[in-house]
Design a protein around this motif. Structure first.
Motif, mmCIF file in Angstrom:
data_model
loop_
_atom_site.group_PDB
_atom_site.id
_atom_site.type_symbol
_atom_site.label_atom_id
_atom_site.label_comp_id
_atom_site.label_asym_id
_atom_site.label_seq_id
_atom_site.Cartn_x
_atom_site.Cartn_y
_atom_site.Cartn_z
ATOM 1 N N GLU A 99 0.923 -1.148 -0.001
ATOM 2 C CA GLU A 99 -0.129 0.159 -0.125
ATOM 3 C C GLU A 99 1.040 1.263 0.042
ATOM 4 O OE1 GLU A 99 -3.201 2.393 2.883
ATOM 5 O OE2 GLU A 99 -3.027 0.151 3.047
ATOM 6 N N ALA A 100 0.445 2.028 -0.825
ATOM 7 C CA ALA A 100 1.395 3.402 -1.182
ATOM 8 C C ALA A 100 1.633 4.091 0.368
ATOM 9 C CB ALA A 100 0.760 4.285 -2.029
ATOM 10 N N GLY A 101 2.918 4.205 0.876
ATOM 11 C CA GLY A 101 2.942 4.984 1.876
ATOM 12 C C GLY A 101 3.410 4.253 2.816
ATOM 13 N N GLN A 102 3.042 2.838 2.911
ATOM 14 C CA GLN A 102 2.838 1.568 3.803
ATOM 15 C C GLN A 102 3.887 0.670 3.631
ATOM 16 O OE1 GLN A 102 1.753 2.110 7.155
ATOM 17 N NE2 GLN A 102 1.320 4.153 6.090
ATOM 18 N N GLU A 103 4.730 0.785 2.546
ATOM 19 C CA GLU A 103 5.356 -0.257 2.014
ATOM 20 C C GLU A 103 6.285 -1.057 3.067
ATOM 21 O OE1 GLU A 103 5.463 2.686 0.721
ATOM 22 O OE2 GLU A 103 4.869 2.622 -1.216
ATOM 23 N N ALA A 104 6.269 -2.413 3.170
ATOM 24 C CA ALA A 104 6.868 -2.984 4.447
ATOM 25 C C ALA A 104 6.840 -4.402 3.974
ATOM 26 C CB ALA A 104 6.466 -2.861 5.495
ATOM 27 N N VAL A 105 8.039 -5.269 4.668
ATOM 28 C CA VAL A 105 7.884 -6.393 4.567
ATOM 29 C C VAL A 105 7.890 -7.056 6.222
ATOM 30 C CG1 VAL A 105 9.425 -8.648 4.371
ATOM 31 C CG2 VAL A 105 9.255 -6.764 2.812
ATOM 32 N N THR A 106 6.993 -8.031 6.536
ATOM 33 C CA THR A 106 6.856 -8.506 7.945
ATOM 34 C C THR A 106 7.163 -9.874 7.913
ATOM 35 O OG1 THR A 106 4.455 -8.853 7.649
ATOM 36 C CG2 THR A 106 5.040 -7.074 8.655
ATOM 37 N N ALA A 107 7.826 -10.635 8.929
ATOM 38 C CA ALA A 107 8.293 -11.765 8.824
ATOM 39 C C ALA A 107 8.587 -12.217 10.229
ATOM 40 C CB ALA A 107 9.801 -12.014 7.819
ATOM 41 N N ALA A 108 8.518 -13.544 10.403
ATOM 42 C CA ALA A 108 8.886 -13.994 11.590
ATOM 43 C C ALA A 108 10.198 -14.673 11.621
ATOM 44 C CB ALA A 108 7.935 -15.257 11.916
ATOM 45 N N LEU A 109 11.092 -14.008 12.460
ATOM 46 C CA LEU A 109 12.563 -14.634 12.254
ATOM 47 C C LEU A 109 13.118 -15.094 13.643
ATOM 48 C CD1 LEU A 109 13.577 -11.152 10.607
ATOM 49 C CD2 LEU A 109 13.423 -13.305 9.461
ATOM 50 N N THR A 110 13.960 -15.904 13.610
ATOM 51 C CA THR A 110 14.715 -16.364 14.825
ATOM 52 C C THR A 110 15.584 -15.257 15.121
ATOM 53 O OG1 THR A 110 16.635 -17.595 13.738
ATOM 54 C CG2 THR A 110 14.558 -18.912 14.177
ATOM 55 N N PRO A 111 16.373 -15.231 16.227
ATOM 56 C CA PRO A 111 17.475 -14.267 16.530
ATOM 57 C C PRO A 111 18.502 -14.355 15.598
ATOM 58 C CG PRO A 111 16.791 -15.316 18.706
ATOM 59 C CD PRO A 111 16.057 -15.922 17.621
ATOM 60 N N GLU A 112 19.035 -15.606 15.305
ATOM 61 C CA GLU A 112 19.925 -15.769 14.338
ATOM 62 C C GLU A 112 19.633 -15.064 12.933
ATOM 63 O OE1 GLU A 112 18.675 -18.524 15.945
ATOM 64 O OE2 GLU A 112 20.326 -18.784 17.458
ATOM 65 N N GLN A 113 18.342 -15.361 12.576
ATOM 66 C CA GLN A 113 17.908 -14.919 11.183
ATOM 67 C C GLN A 113 17.955 -13.206 11.169
ATOM 68 O OE1 GLN A 113 14.259 -16.880 10.836
ATOM 69 N NE2 GLN A 113 15.221 -18.601 9.631
ATOM 70 N N LEU A 114 17.359 -12.841 12.163
ATOM 71 C CA LEU A 114 17.374 -11.393 12.778
ATOM 72 C C LEU A 114 18.537 -10.776 12.572
ATOM 73 C CD1 LEU A 114 15.842 -8.572 13.358
ATOM 74 C CD2 LEU A 114 16.050 -9.384 15.649
ATOM 75 N N GLU A 115 19.672 -11.355 12.805
ATOM 76 C CA GLU A 115 21.039 -10.997 12.855
ATOM 77 C C GLU A 115 21.545 -10.882 11.439
ATOM 78 O OE1 GLU A 115 22.917 -8.892 15.156
ATOM 79 O OE2 GLU A 115 21.110 -9.268 16.091
ATOM 80 N N ARG A 116 21.215 -11.806 10.823
ATOM 81 C CA ARG A 116 21.635 -11.963 9.305
ATOM 82 C C ARG A 116 20.951 -10.871 8.500
ATOM 83 N NH1 ARG A 116 21.667 -16.741 5.968
ATOM 84 N NH2 ARG A 116 23.007 -15.514 4.683
ATOM 85 N N VAL A 117 19.821 -10.568 8.864
ATOM 86 C CA VAL A 117 19.044 -9.646 8.128
ATOM 87 C C VAL A 117 19.571 -8.124 8.560
ATOM 88 C CG1 VAL A 117 16.533 -8.423 7.771
ATOM 89 C CG2 VAL A 117 16.778 -10.877 8.131
ATOM 90 N N LYS A 118 19.782 -7.993 9.644
ATOM 91 C CA LYS A 118 20.468 -6.624 10.074
ATOM 92 C C LYS A 118 21.786 -6.439 9.375
ATOM 93 C CE LYS A 118 18.580 -6.242 14.606
ATOM 94 N NZ LYS A 118 18.731 -6.102 16.173
ATOM 95 N N THR A 119 22.518 -7.448 9.027
ATOM 96 C CA THR A 119 23.820 -7.342 8.442
ATOM 97 C C THR A 119 23.482 -7.159 6.822
ATOM 98 O OG1 THR A 119 24.703 -8.663 9.869
ATOM 99 C CG2 THR A 119 26.071 -8.319 8.116
ATOM 100 N N ALA A 120 22.874 -7.845 6.406
ATOM 101 C CA ALA A 120 22.555 -7.769 4.858
ATOM 102 C C ALA A 120 21.866 -6.752 4.314
ATOM 103 C CB ALA A 120 21.865 -9.148 4.416
ATOM 104 N N LEU A 121 20.970 -5.973 5.299
ATOM 105 C CA LEU A 121 20.197 -4.972 4.615
ATOM 106 C C LEU A 121 21.076 -3.793 4.225
ATOM 107 C CD1 LEU A 121 17.180 -4.464 7.076
ATOM 108 C CD2 LEU A 121 17.059 -5.215 4.607
ATOM 109 N N SER A 122 20.596 -2.965 3.176
ATOM 110 C CA SER A 122 21.244 -1.991 2.695
ATOM 111 C C SER A 122 20.892 -0.617 3.754
ATOM 112 C CB SER A 122 20.930 -1.516 1.529
ATOM 113 O OG SER A 122 19.379 -1.171 1.069
ATOM 114 N N PHE A 123 21.448 0.294 3.633
ATOM 115 C CA PHE A 123 21.303 1.489 4.534
ATOM 116 C C PHE A 123 19.722 2.133 4.139
ATOM 117 C CE2 PHE A 123 25.758 1.739 4.686
ATOM 118 C CZ PHE A 123 26.059 1.588 6.180
#
Length: 144
Positions: A99-123
């Protein structure tokens, strides 16, 4: 401290698909992609062409190897790209909100997966826990 290697969103998806989808180890990814032959074919919706990754590995072998062994940050993410990366890397399909202005991704992540996402995401992206949903996170652009 070493600098984090930066990969295109597509190259990151290719690496993760070899890890998760094909079960290749880091050593196998490096050796087989650098050799450039006997590359798998992909019949997923992504239609990955691993010769693209082989060309990158040929052009920038140190960068490629460092990304596979030590991790990477994606140069530029899109909301659909984040969804695809999580799906390919973890085998779980996150929810995509367009939805315009609300673009997002929601995901269930383990603590390890969360750390990988944090590392991999661009600024330019924020990751916030979703209230009332332990282990679920909303990933959205910092600015719209």
């Amino acid at each position: 401290m070493t600098n984090i290697v930066k990969l295109s969103q597509w190259d990151a998806l290719l690496v993760e698909s070899l890890r998760k989808g094909h079960g290749w180890s880091d050593d196998e990814i490096i050796a087989r992609i650098k050799a450039g032959d006997d590359l798998p074919t992909d019949d997923s919706m992504f239609e990955f062409n691993y010769s693209d990754l082989a060309a990158f590995a040929q052009k920038e072998p140190e960068t490629f190897e460092a990304a596979v062994r030590n991790g990477y940050q994606i140069k530029y993410n899109t909301v659909r790209g984040i969804r695809s990366w999580i799906w390919v890397a973890f085998g779980e399909e996150p929810k995509l909100e367009l939805e315009a202005g609300q673009e997002a991704v929601t995901a269930a992540l383990t603590p390890e997966q969360l750390e990988r996402v944090k590392t991999a995401l661009s600024f330019g992206w924020s990751i916030e826990p979703m209230s009332g949903a332990d282990g679920s996170y909303r990933i959205e652009p910092i600015q719209r």
